[in-house]
Design a protein around this motif. Structure first.
Motif, PDB file in Angstrom:
ATOM      1  N   GLU A 147       0.186  10.197  -9.542  1.00 44.68           N
ATOM      2  CA  GLU A 147       1.607   9.920  -9.705  1.00 44.68           C
ATOM      3  C   GLU A 147       2.385  10.838  -8.765  1.00 44.68           C
ATOM      4  OE1 GLU A 147       2.650  10.458 -13.785  1.00 44.68           O
ATOM      5  OE2 GLU A 147       0.977   9.234 -14.517  1.00 44.68           O
ATOM      6  N   THR A 169      -5.609   4.820  -7.596  1.00 42.78           N
ATOM      7  CA  THR A 169      -4.406   4.154  -8.073  1.00 42.78           C
ATOM      8  C   THR A 169      -3.227   5.097  -7.879  1.00 42.78           C
ATOM      9  OG1 THR A 169      -5.686   3.011  -9.776  1.00 42.78           O
ATOM     10  CG2 THR A 169      -3.297   3.013 -10.015  1.00 42.78           C
ATOM     11  N   THR A 205       0.998   5.703  -8.394  1.00 43.30           N
ATOM     12  CA  THR A 205       2.284   5.336  -8.971  1.00 43.30           C
ATOM     13  C   THR A 205       3.326   6.231  -8.319  1.00 43.30           C
ATOM     14  OG1 THR A 205       1.260   4.747 -11.076  1.00 43.30           O
ATOM     15  CG2 THR A 205       3.638   5.132 -11.072  1.00 43.30           C
ATOM     16  N   VAL A 247      10.214   2.818  -9.981  1.00 41.98           N
ATOM     17  CA  VAL A 247       8.794   3.166 -10.034  1.00 41.98           C
ATOM     18  C   VAL A 247       7.968   2.040  -9.418  1.00 41.98           C
ATOM     19  CG1 VAL A 247       6.850   3.771 -11.512  1.00 41.98           C
ATOM     20  CG2 VAL A 247       9.166   4.545 -12.102  1.00 41.98           C
ATOM     21  N   TRP A 248       7.092   2.427  -8.496  1.00 43.73           N
ATOM     22  CA  TRP A 248       6.217   1.477  -7.797  1.00 43.73           C
ATOM     23  C   TRP A 248       4.784   1.715  -8.248  1.00 43.73           C
ATOM     24  CZ3 TRP A 248       8.006  -1.863  -3.740  1.00 43.73           C
ATOM     25  CH2 TRP A 248       9.375  -1.712  -3.442  1.00 43.73           C
ATOM     26  N   HIS A 249       4.115   0.632  -8.628  1.00 43.45           N
ATOM     27  CA  HIS A 249       2.715   0.694  -9.039  1.00 43.45           C
ATOM     28  C   HIS A 249       1.865   0.039  -7.950  1.00 43.45           C
ATOM     29  CE1 HIS A 249       3.878   1.903 -13.123  1.00 43.45           C
ATOM     30  NE2 HIS A 249       4.847   1.004 -13.019  1.00 43.45           N
TER      31      HIS A 249
END
Length: 831
Positions: free
Chosen positions: A24, A144, A146, A167-169
C-alpha cells in the motif's frame, strides 16, 4: 547502504520460498515523502534467520508473525528477521522519500504547467526505496499494489487498475522479480487501443498530450507488429495481461521493461522533426522492451552475471523484429554504426568483461556491466551463434528454453542446454571463446601485388587475438573489394585458424579498397591496409554496399582510438564522403562522431578551428544536395548548426529566418543553434534566459542548461560547475545537460582548474545522487577534452582512492582509457 552480494542472495534463496507482496502506497503526504506499507508472506526453513531489504527514511512499524521487531533489527538498509516459522507474515510500515535521481519513486515537476509526476524505477537495488522486499532476481513473487493518490491523478502499474475514489487497486501480477515493479502516478493523459486481445495504453504528461497523440499511431503500429512477430517466433503468447507504455520525464535509461507497465524516456515523444535514424532508435526501443517480456520477465536471470540473458537477447531480437516485419529493412546497419561502435569502445576499456559470467559479486558492481558489451557485443555474438548452428536450431532452442523456464529463473547453462538439444552437439568450446572470454580479435587482409601489373600475388586474411584475452574464436565473415564503386571480389569464409589464403583475390588486379568482414557479420576490430586507407577519401562514397560502408567507418573509428589511423585522415574522408551519404543512420552517427570526438577531442586545439570549418562545409554541401525537407537535409542542417563559425548565418537561423525547409518553428533545432552561438560567446546570458522563458518545458530547460554551460567565459564555467556539483535540487537529466556541455568550449586556462575540481567535487556528489545517475555524470563531466599529461596524472591518483563508488570509479576508468588513447594518438601523429 549495503549492496546485496551473490553469496547472501544464495543463502536467502535457500532459506525462504514462495514470497507474495501486498503493498500500500500513499502519495498524498507531500512533495518529499510518501507512506509505504508492505505485507510480505513467505515460507521459510523453521528457526532460520534472514533479512529483507528496506531503504526507508523512517521505519514506523515492523512485525513478524504478529510480534514487533526491535529497533536495532533495522540498519544499513536491512531489516533482520530471526526465528522464522514455516509460514510467515511480515508487516512493514515506513516513510519513504521521493527521489530526484531517477531511481525508486522519482518525482518530477513539469516546468510547463507546474504539474507533478511520479514514476517507479525499481531496477537493480531501488525497489527497497519503495517497499520492503527480498530484492534479488531469483525470488520472484506475485505483487499487489494499492495506491492512494491526489484526486486528479492517474495511477498505472504492472497490474490492471480499478479505482475507488482516490484509491487505486492494481491487480495481482504473475510472479515477477522485484526490480520489475513500477508505479506511475500523476495527471497523465492517454491513448488506448487493443490488439489480439491485449489492452494497449500509451501515457504521457498532460503538457505533451499533442505530442503523445501525434506519435501514438506509429508507436501502436510498432507495438502491434512486434507482438505478432514475437508470438509467432517464440510460440508463447504475451503472459502479463495488459500492455501499457508510459513516457516519463528524467528517466535514466532509454526504457525499462516492467511487465505490463513499460517506462520510456519522454524524449522519445518527439516534439520536433527527427531523422530516420532517430525514429528507428525509438521504434527499436519499443520492440526491445517487448522482447524483454519473454527474455527477462517471463524467464528471469538467476543472478546478475547472466545479464546477457536479458539484454543481449532483447538487443538482438529487437533488430531482428524490425527487419523481419519490414519496418526497417536496414536496421542491422544501424546496429553496426551505432550499437556495435559503442560496444567496440567498451571492449577497448580496461573495464571490459566477458559477455556472460561477468563476475558480478554484488548488485552495485553488476550495475556497471549494463554496457556496450552486454548489449551490442552480446547481440553480435548471437548472430555468430546462428551462423554457427543455423537459424532453425537457434529458434528451436529459444522456444525450448522459454517453455522450460516460464515464470521462473534460468542461467547460462540452462540456455545452452536448450541450444545443444536443438543443435545436436556440444557448444562448450564455442561458449568459452565467445561468451566466457573478454576481448575481440583484430582481423586484417595482408596483400602483396606486382607493382607494374597491379596483380595480387599473396592475399591472406589474418586473425590476431588480444594478448590480454586470448581465445580461439571461429569467425563467419566475408572479404570484399571495390574499385571506383564496382564490387570486384567477394569471398565468404569461416576463419578458424590464425590466417587463411583468400583465393578469390589472387591473380587479379588489386581492388582499390579491401574490406574484411564486409557484411558486418562478426565481432572484431577491422584493420584496413595502408593502401585502402590512402584511397578511402576518393573511394568510400562510391561503395553502394551499406554494410561495407558501416564497417569502413567503424574501422576508421577504431583506428583513431588505437592510434593506427590519423584523425586528420578521418576529417579528409568525412569532407569527401559524408556529403554523398544516403543512409540516415550513417549520416547521423558519423555526423556526430567526427565533430564531437575527432575534431573536439583528438585533434590538438590549434587544429580544431580549420577542421571544424571543413566539417561545416561538408554539412553545407550535403544540405545543398539533399531534397529540401528530407531527413538527409535535416542531418546536414544539424551538422552545419553545430559546427559553423558563420555567426551571421547562425543568427539568421536563430531568429527563424532563411531556415532550411521544414525547420520553421523547430524548437530543438533552434536550441542546437543557440548552443553553438553560446559556445562561441556569441549569445549572451540574457538572450539565453529569454529563450528559456519562451520554451519553459522539460526539453527547453535541459537545452537552456546545456547552452548556458557551453558559454566560454570564466564566470560561465563557475556558474555551470556550481549548478552541477553544489545545487542539490537538480535532477539527473539536468546534471547530465550541465556536465555534457561544460567542456565543449573555453580557453585552456579557464578550464584547467576544473580538472582538479572534477576529482574532488564529482565523487562527493554520491552523497545525494544515486549510482545509476552518477555513472552518467562521472562520464560526462570527465575532462577528456583537456587531454594533457597532468590530467592523466590526476586521474591515476584518483583511482588510488578507497572512497570512490563503483559508478564513479567505472566512469573514471573508462574515460581515462579514452584520455590515454587521445594522448597516444597525438604522440603518434604529431602535426
Amino acid at each position: 547502504m549495503t549492496s546485496l552480494t551473490r553469496t547472501e542472495a544464495r543463502g536467502r534463496a535457500a532459506t525462504v520460498d514462495r514470497p507474495r507482496y501486498a503493498v500500500e502506497l500513499d502519495l498524498t503526504h507531500g512533495e518529499t515523502t510518501f507512506a509505504s506499507r508492505t505485507v510480505l508472506t513467505f515460507a521459510a526453513t523453521p528457526g532460520e534467520t534472514t533479512f529483507v531489504d528496506l531503504k526507508a527514511t523512517e521505519l514506523l512499524e515492523a512485525t513478524l508473525n504478529g510480534e514487533p521487531l526491535p529497533a536495532e533489527a533495522f540498519a544499513h538498509g536491512r531489516l533482520q528477521l530471526t526465528g522464522l516459522a514455516a509460514d510467515n507474515e511480515l508487516v512493514v510500515r515506513a516513510t519513504m522519500s521521493f527521489s530526484r535521481d531517477g531511481s525508486g519513486l522519482h518525482r518530477a515537476v513539469d516546468p510547463a504547467d507546474g504539474e507533478h509526476y511520479v514514476y517507479g524505477h525499481s531496477f537493480m537495488d531501488a525497489a527497497p526505496r519503495v517497499f520492503a522486499c527480498f530484492d534479488q532476481p531469483d525470488l520472484k513473487a506475485p505483487c499487489t499494489f494499492t495506491v492512494t493518490a491526489p484526486s486528479d491523478w492517474v495511477v498505472i502499474g504492472n497490474g490492471a487498475a480499478t479505482r475507488e475514489g482516490d484509491v487505486w487497486h492494481l491487480a495481482e501480477t504473475a510472479p515477477i522479480a522485484t526490480y520489475f515493479t513500477s508505479i506511475c502516478a500523476g495527471p497523465y493523459v492517454s491513448v488506448t487501443d487493443e490488439h489480439d486481445g491485449i489492452p494497449l495504453g500509451l501515457f504521457a504528461r498532460r503538457s505533451v498530450q499533442a505530442q503523445l497523440e501525434a506519435n501514438a499511431p506509429r508507436v501502436l503500429e510498432v507495438t502491434r507488429r512486434s507482438f505478432d512477430y514475437f508470438h509467432e517466433l517464440f510460440g508463447i503468447r504475451y503472459p502479463f495481461g495488459k500492455y501499457d507504455q508510459v513516457w516519463v520525464p528524467e528517466f535514466n535509461a532509454g526504457a525499462m521493461e516492467n511487465p505490463g507497465c513499460v517506462v520510456l524516456r519522454d524524449e522519445y515523444l518527439f516534439r520536433s522533426r527527427v531523422t530516420g535514424a532517430e525514429l528507428l532508435s525509438r521504434d527499436n526501443t519499443v520492440s526491445h522492451e517487448m522482447a524483454h517480456m519473454w527474455f527477462g520477465d517471463l524467464v528471469t536471470l538467476a543472478w546478475w552475471d547472466d545479464l546477457w540473458l536479458n539484454e543481449s537477447f532483447a538487443e538482438y531480437m529487437a533488430s531482428r523484429c524490425v527487419v523481419g516485419t519490414g519496418l526497417y529493412p536496414d536496421a542491422w546497419s544501424d546496429q553496426g554504426i551505432v550499437r556495435k561502435a559503442w560496444g567496440y569502445s567498451a571492449e577497448r576499456s580496461p573495464s571490459t568483461h566477458p559477455v556472460a559470467g561477468n563476475g558480478s559479486e554484488d548488485a552495485l558492481a553488476a550495475l556497471q556491466n549494463f554496457d556496450g558489451i552486454s548489449y551490442a557485443k552480446g547481440s553480435a555474438v548471437l548472430r555468430q551463434l546462428i551462423a554457427y548452428i543455423g537459424d532453425d536450431a537457434f529458434v528451436a532452442g529459444v522456444r525450448d528454453y522459454l517453455q522450460r523456464h516460464a515464470h521462473g529463473n534460468a542461467q547460462m547453462s540452462d540456455f545452452f542446454a536448450a541450444m545443444e538439444r536443438a543443435h545436436g552437439a556440444s557448444l562448450t568450446a564455442w561458449t568459452d571463446a565467445w561468451l566466457r572470454t573478454a576481448g575481440l580479435d583484430a582481423i586484417r587482409v595482408d596483400v602483396d601485388w606486382d607493382d607494374e601489373s597491379d596483380v595480387v600475388r599473396r592475399a591472406e586474411v589474418v586473425k590476431v587475438a588480444p594478448e590480454a584475452h586470448p581465445a580461439q574464436r571461429s569467425h563467419a565473415l566475408d572479404v570484399a573489394g571495390w574499385t571506383d564503386g564496382e564490387e570486384v571480389v567477394r569471398a565468404r569464409l569461416t576463419l578458424d585458424e590464425d590466417r587463411r589464403v583468400v583465393h578469390e583475390l589472387l591473380d587479379r588486379p588489386r581492388p582499390a579498397i579491401i574490406v574484411p568482414n564486409a557484411s558486418d557479420l562478426t565481432w572484431a576490430t577491422v584493420v584496413l591496409d595502408e593502401d585502402t586507407l590512402r584511397r578511402l577519401p576518393e573511394q568510400l562514397a562510391q561503395v553502394d554496399d551499406l554494410a561495407a560502408r558501416v564497417v569502413l567507418w567503424n574501422a576508421l573509428r577504431d583506428g583513431v582510438a588505437l592510434a593506427t589511423v590519423d584523425p586528420r585522415l578521418v576529417v579528409d574522408v568525412f569532407a569527401a564522403s559524408w556529403p554523398l551519404e544516403l543512409d540516415d543512420s550513417v549520416l547521423s552517427a558519423v555526423g556526430r562522431y567526427v565533430p564531437d570526438v575527432v575534431v573536439a577531442v583528438y585533434l590538438p586545439a590549434d587544429e580544431r578551428p580549420l577542421a571544424r570549418e571543413r566539417v561545416a562545409d561538408a554539412g553545407a554541401a550535403a544540405l545543398q544536395a539533399a531534397e529540401p525537407g528530407s531527413t538527409r537535409a535535416l542531418a546536414a542542417a544539424r551538422v552545419v548548426a553545430s559546427t559553423s563559425r558563420d555567426e551571421e548565418l547562425l543568427r539568421r537561423w536563430y531568429a527563424g529566418r532563411e531556415l532550411p525547409a521544414g525547420l520553421a518553428g523547430d524548437a530543438d533545432f533552434r536550441w542546437l543553434v543557440a548552443t553553438t552561438l553560446a559556445g562561441d560567446g556569441a549569445l549572451s546570458v540574457a538572450e539565453l534566459e529569454e529563450a528559456h522563458a519562451a520554451d519553459a518545458t522539460v526539453a527547453g530547460t535541459l537545452a537552456w542548461l546545456g547552452a548556458r554551460a557551453a558559454r566560454p567565459l570564466s564566470e560561465d564555467k563557475a556558474w555551470a560547475w556550481a549548478e552541477l556539483t553544489e545545487q542539490r535540487g537538480r535532477s539527473n537529466h539536468e546534471m547530465n545537460a550541465l556536465a555534457g556541455a561544460f567542456w565543449r568550449s573555453g580557453d585552456t586556462a579557464v578550464l584547467r582548474p576544473y580538472v582538479e575540481r572534477y576529482f574532488a567535487d564529482v565523487p562527493a556528489m554520491c552523497a545525494w545522487v544515486g549510482d545509476d545517475a552518477m555513472a552518467r555524470v562521472a562520464k560526462l563531466a570527465y575532462p577528456v577534452q583537456l587531454a594533457e599529461p597532468e590530467t592523466l596524472q590526476r586521474s591515476q591518483a584518483a583511482q588510488g582512492r578507497s572512497d570512490l563508488t563503483a559508478a564513479v570509479r567505472r566512469g573514471i576508468v573508462d574515460q581515462e582509457s579514452v584520455l590515454r588513447q587521445v594522448l597516444l594518438s597525438r604522440d603518434t601523429y604529431r602535426g
